[in-house]
Design an enzyme around this catalytic site. Structure first.
Site, PDB file in Angstrom:
ATOM      1  N   ASN A  29     -39.796  40.326   9.885  1.00 60.18           N
ATOM      2  CA  ASN A  29     -40.730  40.074   8.780  1.00 60.18           C
ATOM      3  C   ASN A  29     -40.974  41.337   7.956  1.00 60.18           C
ATOM      4  O   ASN A  29     -41.897  41.390   7.152  1.00 60.18           O
ATOM      5  CB  ASN A  29     -42.059  39.507   9.305  1.00 60.18           C
ATOM      6  CG  ASN A  29     -42.751  40.442  10.285  1.00 60.18           C
ATOM      7  OD1 ASN A  29     -42.282  41.562  10.514  1.00 60.18           O
ATOM      8  ND2 ASN A  29     -43.863  40.006  10.854  1.00 60.18           N
ATOM      9  N   GLU A  67     -47.619  45.099  10.276  1.00 58.44           N
ATOM     10  CA  GLU A  67     -47.244  43.726   9.948  1.00 58.44           C
ATOM     11  C   GLU A  67     -47.526  43.445   8.465  1.00 58.44           C
ATOM     12  O   GLU A  67     -48.295  44.164   7.835  1.00 58.44           O
ATOM     13  CB  GLU A  67     -48.078  42.766  10.806  1.00 58.44           C
ATOM     14  CG  GLU A  67     -47.854  42.911  12.304  1.00 58.44           C
ATOM     15  CD  GLU A  67     -46.595  42.184  12.800  1.00 58.44           C
ATOM     16  OE1 GLU A  67     -45.646  42.018  12.023  1.00 58.44           O
ATOM     17  OE2 GLU A  67     -46.588  41.795  13.986  1.00 58.44           O
ATOM     18  N   HIS A 114     -41.651  44.344   9.247  1.00 57.08           N
ATOM     19  CA  HIS A 114     -42.574  45.330   9.811  1.00 57.08           C
ATOM     20  C   HIS A 114     -41.845  46.600  10.227  1.00 57.08           C
ATOM     21  O   HIS A 114     -40.676  46.579  10.578  1.00 57.08           O
ATOM     22  CB  HIS A 114     -43.453  44.746  10.928  1.00 57.08           C
ATOM     23  CG  HIS A 114     -42.809  44.494  12.247  1.00 57.08           C
ATOM     24  ND1 HIS A 114     -42.983  43.314  12.941  1.00 57.08           N
ATOM     25  CD2 HIS A 114     -42.012  45.256  13.035  1.00 57.08           C
ATOM     26  CE1 HIS A 114     -42.321  43.388  14.083  1.00 57.08           C
ATOM     27  NE2 HIS A 114     -41.724  44.543  14.172  1.00 57.08           N
ATOM     28  N   ASP A 159     -45.505  53.509  18.158  1.00 55.46           N
ATOM     29  CA  ASP A 159     -46.450  52.451  18.526  1.00 55.46           C
ATOM     30  C   ASP A 159     -46.464  52.197  20.024  1.00 55.46           C
ATOM     31  O   ASP A 159     -45.610  52.699  20.763  1.00 55.46           O
ATOM     32  CB  ASP A 159     -46.134  51.155  17.746  1.00 55.46           C
ATOM     33  CG  ASP A 159     -44.657  50.765  17.796  1.00 55.46           C
ATOM     34  OD1 ASP A 159     -43.886  51.378  18.545  1.00 55.46           O
ATOM     35  OD2 ASP A 159     -44.282  49.818  17.074  1.00 55.46           O
TER      36      ASP A 159
HETATM   37  C1  GLP Z   1     -40.746  45.714  17.471  1.00 57.45           C
HETATM   38  C2  GLP Z   1     -41.176  47.186  17.301  1.00 57.45           C
HETATM   39  C3  GLP Z   1     -40.569  47.813  16.080  1.00 57.45           C
HETATM   40  C4  GLP Z   1     -39.115  47.433  15.991  1.00 57.45           C
HETATM   41  C5  GLP Z   1     -39.003  45.959  15.713  1.00 57.45           C
HETATM   42  C6  GLP Z   1     -37.578  45.438  15.646  1.00 57.45           C
HETATM   43  O1  GLP Z   1     -41.767  44.790  17.405  1.00 57.45           O
HETATM   44  N1  GLP Z   1     -42.580  47.449  17.323  1.00 57.45           N
HETATM   45  O2  GLP Z   1     -40.767  49.226  16.107  1.00 57.45           O
HETATM   46  O3  GLP Z   1     -38.486  48.137  14.967  1.00 57.45           O
HETATM   47  O4  GLP Z   1     -39.773  45.182  16.597  1.00 57.45           O
HETATM   48  O5  GLP Z   1     -37.030  45.339  16.918  1.00 57.45           O
HETATM   49  P1  GLP Z   1     -35.501  45.160  17.195  1.00 57.45           P
HETATM   50  O6  GLP Z   1     -34.879  46.488  16.919  1.00 57.45           O
HETATM   51  O7  GLP Z   1     -35.429  44.802  18.659  1.00 57.45           O
HETATM   52  O8  GLP Z   1     -35.016  44.088  16.297  1.00 57.45           O
END
Ligand code: GLP
Length: 241
Positions: free
Chosen positions: A136, A143, A138, A67
Site C-alpha cells: 500500500n 501507513e 508504506h 520500526d
Molecule cells: C513490513 C515492514 C516494512 C517493509 C514492508 C514490505 O510491514 N514494516 O518495513 O518494507 O512490510 O515487506 P516485504 O519486503 O516483505 O514485502
C-alpha cells in the site's frame, strides 16, 4: 531519484549490498538505517558474504532500525529485533551496543518515540537509510494517512498490512495491531535513501509511488522530494512504469 533496474531478486540484492558497502568503506563510522521484511534479506546475505570474504568491516558503524511491533519482546521470533540479529547482526562484526531497534516492550509510546528520535539525533542522523516498500506504499510502518507523520510515532497497522504479515504468525490474531516506526520526517532527514523492491506484485505500487502524485495516501511518494534516493528494483517490479 536514481532507478537501477536489475534482472531479479538476487541481482537486486547484490547491487543494493554494493551501495551499502560503498557507504561503509567511505565512512567506516557511518550510521545505517536498516529495514526488515523479505525484500532486504538477500541484501543482508550478500553483506555477510562480503564480511566473510574479508572485504567489509562493520566494527565502526552504528545502526538504527526503522520500526518494531509494539508488544513483541526481543526473544519473539517475529520481532524485528530478532530478525535483525538472525539476518545480520549475529553474522558480522557490528558492535552489539551500537545496534538500535525501537523497544516494542515499552508501553509508554510517547516516551519510546521521544527516546528513539533523540537517539538518532545524538548519533548525528542517518547516513544511509535502507527501505522496503509495502503493497500500500508504506515505508517503515508509515501507513497511508491524511498527513505525513514527521517523527517516530506509534501506528495502528492497517488491515492490509496485518493480512500481508500474517503469514509469519501462527494466526492472524497473533499479528500485533500496533508498531513503533520512524516518521516520514525521520526518514527524509537521512542523507541518502536506498529502497529495494522486487516482484510483479509490487509493480502497481512502484508506478504509483515514484511516478504518481506525492501524497500521504502513498507514503513512499514523498521520496520523490528527497535529494538522494536510489531505488534498486528488479524488472518485474518495474514492469508497470
Ligand atoms: C513490513 C515492514 C516494512 C517493509 C514492508 C514490505 O510491514 N514494516 O518495513 O518494507 O512490510 O515487506 P516485504 O519486503 O516483505 O514485502
Amino acid at each position: 531519484m536514481r532507478i537501477i533496474e536489475t534482472k531479479d531478486y538476487t541481482d537486486m540484492s547484490r547491487k543494493a549490498a554494493n551501495l551499502i558497502a560503498a557507504q561503509i568503506v567511505t565512512k567506516p563510522n557511518c550510521v545505517l538505517g536498516l529495514a526488515t521484511g523479505s525484500s532486504p534479506i538477500g541484501t543482508y546475505d550478500r553483506l555477510v558474504e562480503m564480511y566473510e570474504q574479508g572485504d567489509l568491516d562493520f566494527s565502526g558503524i552504528s545502526t538504527v532500525n526503522l520500526d518494531e511491533y509494539k508488544g513483541l519482546d526481543r526473544e519473539n521470533d517475529q520481532s524485528y529485533y530478532y530478525f535483525m540479529h538472525e539476518h545480520l547482526f549475529d553474522r558480522v562484526n557490528v558492535v552489539a551496543e551500537r545496534t538500535n531497534v525501537p523497544n516494542g516492550m515499552e508501553p509508554d509510546a510517547d516516551k519510546e518515540c521521544k527516546r528513539y528520535e533523540e537517539l538518532i539525533a545524538s548519533l548525528g542522523g542517518v547516513d544511509l537509510q535502507l527501505l522496503g516498500l509495502g503493497h500500500n506504499g508504506h515505508i517503515g510502518f508509515n501507513e497511508p494517512a491524511e498527513i505525513f507523520d514527521k517523527a517516530t510515532h506509534c501506528v495502528d497497522l492497517t488491515e492490509s498490512t496485518i493480512e500481508a504479515n500474517k503469514r509469519f504468525f501462527a494466526s492472524v490474531d497473533d499479528v500485533p495491531r500496533q508498531a513503533y516506526t520512524m516518521g516520514i520526517g525521520t526518514i527524509m532527514r537521512a542523507k541518502k535513501v536506498l529502497l529495494v523492491v522486487s516482484g510483479e506484485d509490487k509493480a502497481d505500487i512502484v508506478a504509483k509511488a515514484f511516478f504518481g502524485d506525492v501524497t500521504p495516501q502513498v507514503p513512499a511518494s514523498i521520496l520523490q522530494m528527497h535529494p538522494d534516493v536510489t531505488v534498486v528494483a528488479d524488472a518485474a517490479a518495474l514492469s508497470k512504469i
